[in-house]
Motif scaffolding. Structure first.
Motif, PDB file in Angstrom:
ATOM      1  N   GLY A  75       0.830  -1.217   0.000  1.00  0.00           N
ATOM      2  CA  GLY A  75       0.000   0.000   0.000  1.00  0.00           C
ATOM      3  C   GLY A  75       0.853   1.252   0.000  1.00  0.00           C
ATOM      4  O   GLY A  75       0.554   2.230  -0.706  1.00  0.00           O
ATOM      5  N   ASP A  76       1.944   1.232   0.762  1.00  0.00           N
ATOM      6  CA  ASP A  76       2.840   2.395   0.835  1.00  0.00           C
ATOM      7  C   ASP A  76       3.438   2.708  -0.532  1.00  0.00           C
ATOM      8  O   ASP A  76       3.648   3.891  -0.875  1.00  0.00           O
ATOM      9  N   ILE A  77       3.720   1.662  -1.311  1.00  0.00           N
ATOM     10  CA  ILE A  77       4.308   1.886  -2.645  1.00  0.00           C
ATOM     11  C   ILE A  77       3.337   2.663  -3.522  1.00  0.00           C
ATOM     12  O   ILE A  77       3.718   3.648  -4.187  1.00  0.00           O
ATOM     13  N   PHE A  78       2.072   2.240  -3.537  1.00  0.00           N
ATOM     14  CA  PHE A  78       1.087   2.951  -4.365  1.00  0.00           C
ATOM     15  C   PHE A  78       0.899   4.388  -3.876  1.00  0.00           C
ATOM     16  O   PHE A  78       0.720   5.315  -4.688  1.00  0.00           O
ATOM     17  N   PHE A  79       0.983   4.582  -2.556  1.00  0.00           N
ATOM     18  CA  PHE A  79       0.884   5.939  -2.019  1.00  0.00           C
ATOM     19  C   PHE A  79       2.080   6.787  -2.478  1.00  0.00           C
ATOM     20  O   PHE A  79       1.925   7.944  -2.859  1.00  0.00           O
ATOM     21  N   GLU A  80       3.275   6.191  -2.452  1.00  0.00           N
ATOM     22  CA  GLU A  80       4.494   6.913  -2.810  1.00  0.00           C
ATOM     23  C   GLU A  80       4.512   7.255  -4.304  1.00  0.00           C
ATOM     24  O   GLU A  80       5.013   8.318  -4.703  1.00  0.00           O
ATOM     25  N   ILE A  81       3.965   6.368  -5.133  1.00  0.00           N
ATOM     26  CA  ILE A  81       3.940   6.644  -6.585  1.00  0.00           C
ATOM     27  C   ILE A  81       3.031   7.836  -6.873  1.00  0.00           C
ATOM     28  O   ILE A  81       3.352   8.705  -7.690  1.00  0.00           O
ATOM     29  N   GLY A  82       1.890   7.894  -6.161  1.00  0.00           N
ATOM     30  CA  GLY A  82       0.973   9.015  -6.298  1.00  0.00           C
ATOM     31  C   GLY A  82       0.060   8.894  -7.515  1.00  0.00           C
ATOM     32  O   GLY A  82       0.172   7.981  -8.346  1.00  0.00           O
ATOM     33  N   GLY A  83      -0.874   9.823  -7.612  1.00  0.00           N
ATOM     34  CA  GLY A  83      -1.861   9.796  -8.687  1.00  0.00           C
ATOM     35  C   GLY A  83      -3.147   9.171  -8.191  1.00  0.00           C
ATOM     36  O   GLY A  83      -3.146   8.292  -7.323  1.00  0.00           O
ATOM     37  N   SER A  84      -4.248   9.639  -8.716  1.00  0.00           N
ATOM     38  CA  SER A  84      -5.565   9.239  -8.227  1.00  0.00           C
ATOM     39  C   SER A  84      -5.756   7.734  -8.221  1.00  0.00           C
ATOM     40  O   SER A  84      -6.235   7.157  -7.247  1.00  0.00           O
TER      41      SER A  84
END
Length: 819
Positions: A686-695
């Protein structure tokens, strides 16, 4: 190099055939004929049939006499002893002689000697001369060579026995290294038969060996080998051994083994193969790089029993070369061979010892059971029984081992005293102090060595200490009082120090005093090792001087690098370095542990923390090193493999390689990893998707965090973390209301209000509260923000004062004081 040759004791039977005391019928003569023809087994069968008839006593005794001779010649001495126990013959001179012969055939030399002596002292006995020679042989076998020589000297003037006695006496002089007397006898004697002249030449060769003239000896031995058909078998074997000994003196053992190998190659079923292979092995041991070609060839070829002996001695060669698995296979093949001879029982014994060295105790016991089925000689059976008991003891089957040792201890076994000692230890292991005292007293009454008895008393105290018995201190102190000069007193002091240190509460000062006593007592190597080990933990428990603990650990590793305590000490040293943030040294020590103990459970933990040290280091390639080390942890397939995968993924994220991190987290999620590791992987993903960013990535992160927070059985730490990160995602998506509501869910966690302070999860609780208040302040919702700060202040955690300060500031700034 002494061999039983044709002049030996068993060869005397035919000389005495004329001493029968009764008329010999034609039937007796026919039954006895195979004996004079060299086939005594047939004579035994026929004579036994004749004896079983209802014969008059005189005829029965005549048949019994001839049967006794045949049985001894057929190497059936046990049957001879049974036959001669009959009251009709027991006291007859010929019966005494054949009983002595039978006892000699069973290697019961001490029992045979008095019988020979009685007959030799009877000047009227027709057995006097033969018995004198027999007595000399028994004395020689008992190691009483000087007495044996005096007996032989009595026969030097006997026309029939002079040469035979002189040859045997010369051989004895050679064995004791008396070259002048041996040379005198060999020069004085006048042998008449070809066999006697060959015997004389053989002894001359052996004499040259003790005179350190190996070249001349080889010439004499080779002359005997040129016409082997004219020499007796024993003479040939002795000549071969003589050449081998001469080559050893010349420091050319390779030439010696060539001669023995050639003979074995030509005679795969020679009756003296056991002696030949033993001599070959002796030669191989002196060679820098012995050739295994002949042994390998004989292992492949089917001729027996040579193939069996080749397997045995090739296994020895492999053990010396460090190739233990090949040795195990060779021994295993030998164990399952069709050859079931008492001669190879020693190979089984060696195989069992080999397995015991590798701590395969059950396999060793099974091998020893197979060895018994080969019916080896009594002396070897005694060794087998003792070793089997030892294997049970080492396998910690103390009840079985102790019972076996007790049985051996109260038998006529040569291992009886050692077995009594081991039985005493066994009773200690079983906690049967009364039986221990019985055996200890018996050992004392037998005149047991004082040091052995002292060691038993020490073992009593050591075992009591190991089992946590409160009597241990008293036993060890009594040992010190009773045996103050014993070299192992220092070990008792060290164990007393350990007991003091491990007491509750630890008696550290007493432990230090006992260690000082140990140092003053001429400590043994074992005591020094254990004292140095204990000193590390004593010093650490005192606290305040970490540098000294490090120095003690380093000194221990320098002085006791091969100690079984070394891995534990090195782990402590690595932990101390890690605690001091000396990550480079910590990593080095952790990696050494893993390298030196690759199969130990400690290796996995050491590799993991070596990787953690590399992660914490500031080195240029430290993160790459950490990934490699974590991968080694995974390859060990142990309990920490999934923790290592999660750490690898974290490193990939630090290196900006998020695409490489996701497959690592997925591997953990799809595995049988513990739930704690799966939570770590899910949160990390989950942290990876948060770090990548974008809706879209925020939405994927939200779904993952929802999955993590949905399980009510999850620890509140994980639930609150997931909700907090979900709220951050919502805020990033400009859903401020959703973010506020999610932050507030954490503040509503009943675990905070309903649990004692030490059990509350407050880290994510405070983070959520301060972020919720921030959102409200940004929207100018001062009263609501103040309410959040009040809740945070009331939680009583480490950020409560910060919440109170913020609350007071808010009230002053926005005039929120109540009327």
């Amino acid at each position: 190099m002494t061999l039983i040759r044709h002049i030996g004791l068993i060869g005397l039977m035919s000389i005495l055939a004329s001493f029968a005391r009764a008329d010999i019928s034609v039937e007796l003569a026919q039954a006895s004929a195979p004996l004079s023809e060299g086939v005594p087994e047939v004579a035994v069968e026929r004579l036994q049939t004749l004896l079983n008839r209802n014969l008059p006593d005189a005829e029965w005794r005549a048949v019994a006499e001839k049967l006794s001779e045949a049985q001894v010649a057929a190497k059936e001495p046990e049957d001879t002893l049974v036959l001669l126990a009959d009251a009709r013959v027991r006291k007859l001179p010929w019966a005494k002689f054949w009983r002595a012969q039978a006892l000699a055939g069973l290697n019961r030399w001490a029992d045979a000697l008095p019988l020979y002596g009685e007959l030799a002292a009877d000047e009227a006995s027709p057995f006097r001369v033969a018995a004198t020679f027999g007595a000399a042989e028994m004395l020689c076998a008992l190691g009483k060579r000087e007495e044996a020589l005096r007996k032989l000297n009595l026969l030097f003037h006997n026309k029939e026995w002079a040469i035979r006695a002189q040859l045997r006496a010369a051989e004895l002089y050679i064995e004791i290294g008396d070259a002048p007397d041996a040379q005198r006898l060999l020069e004085e004697m006048k042998p008449t038969s070809v066999a006697e002249r060959r015997e004389q030449r053989l002894l001359r060769g052996r004499l040259e060996l003790i005179l350190q003239r190996p070249e001349r000896a080889i010439g004499m031995f080779q002359a005997l080998l040129k016409r082997p058909e004219k020499a007796g078998h024993a003479t040939l074997i002795a000549a071969l051994f003589g050449i081998a000994e001469a080559q050893l003196q010349l420091k050319t053992p390779e030439s010696g083994d060539d001669v023995v190998e050639e003979f074995i190659d030509l005679h795969p079923a020679d009756p003296d193969l056991p002696l030949l292979f033993a001599k070959l092995d002796e030669l191989y041991r002196t060679e820098h790089k012995p050739s295994r070609n002949e042994l390998e060839k004989w292992v492949r070829r089917p001729e027996e029993p040579r193939r069996t002996f080749a397997r045995w001695y090739l296994a020895r060669l492999e053990i010396r070369a460090g190739r233990r698995e090949r040795a195990r296979q060779l021994f295993s093949d030998l164990r399952h061979t069709s050859i079931k001879s008492p001669v190879i029982a020693r190979a089984f014994l060696e195989f069992a010892q080999f397995e015991m060295q590798d701590r395969h105790f059950d396999e060793a016991i099974a091998i020893l059971d197979d060895a018994r089925l080969l019916h080896p000689e009594p002396a070897l059976v005694a060794r087998i029984d003792f070793l089997s008991a030892q294997a049970h003891y080492l396998a910690k089957r103390f009840d079985t081992a102790t019972a076996a040792f007790e049985q051996i201890a109260h038998s006529n076994s040569p291992w009886a005293k050692a077995a009594l000692l081991n039985a005493s230890s066994g009773w200690l292991q079983l906690g049967n102090h009364a039986r221990f005292l019985v055996d200890y007293t018996e050992l004392e009454q037998q005149g047991g060595d004082k040091e052995i008895r002292a060691n038993l008393r020490l073992e009593e105290g050591l075992m009591q200490a190991a089992k946590g018995d409160k009597k241990a201190e008293a036993s060890l102190q009594q040992f010190i009082r009773d045996f103050p000069k014993n070299p192992r007193v220092s070990e008792a002091w060290v164990v007393l120090a350990e007991l003091a240190f491990h007491s509750s509460p630890p008696r550290v000062d007493e432990a230090r005093k006992n260690l000082a006593h140990a140092a003053e007592s001429a400590p043994t190597a074992a005591a020094v090792e254990r004292a140095d080990y204990l000193s590390i933990w004593v010093e650490e428990s005192a606290g305040g001087n970490e540098t000294k603990v490090i120095e003690l650990a380093k000194r221990f590793l320098e002085q006791h690098g091969l100690s079984p305590f070394a891995p534990e000490v090195r782990m402590k040293l690595a932990e101390l370095y890690y605690r001091r943030q000396d990550f480079a040294n910590a990593q080095t020590q952790f990696e050494i542990i893993a390298q030196q103990n690759p199969d130990d459970a400690l290796a996995e933990k050491a590799l993991f923390f070596a990787a953690e040290s590399a992660m914490s280091s500031m080195g240029e390639h430290s993160l790459d090193q950490a990934i490699v080390l974590f991968d080694q942890v995974v390859q060990k397939n142990g309990a920490m493999r999934w923790s290592a995968r999660n750490e690898q993924a974290l490193i990939e994220r630090k290196l900006g390689k998020t695409k490489d991190a996701i497959p690592l987290y997925d591997e953990v999620l799809k595995s049988d990893a513990p739930q704690s590791e799966k939570r770590e992987a899910l949160c990390g993903k989950g942290d990876i998707f948060f770090e990548i960013g974008g809706s879209e990535n925020y939405q994927q992160a939200i779904e993952i965090y929802d999955q993590l927070a949905s399980d009510k059985n999850e620890p509140s730490h994980w639930r609150n973390q997931a909700l907090f990160k979900k709220a951050l995602c919502l805020e990033k998506k400009n859903d401020r209301a959703g973010a506020l509501e999610t932050f507030y869910k954490i503040l509503e966690d009943p675990a905070v209000a309903g649990r004692p302070y030490e059990q509350r999860e407050l880290f994510w609780y405070y983070k959520a509260g301060f972020n919720a208040a921030r959102l409200l302040e940004e929207d100018s919702k001062w009263e609501s923000a103040a309410a959040i700060y009040e809740r945070l202040a009331a939680a009583g955690g480490n950020r409560s004062d910060e919440a109170k300060a913020r609350l007071n500031h808010l009230r002053l700034e926005h005039f929120l004081w109540a009327d």
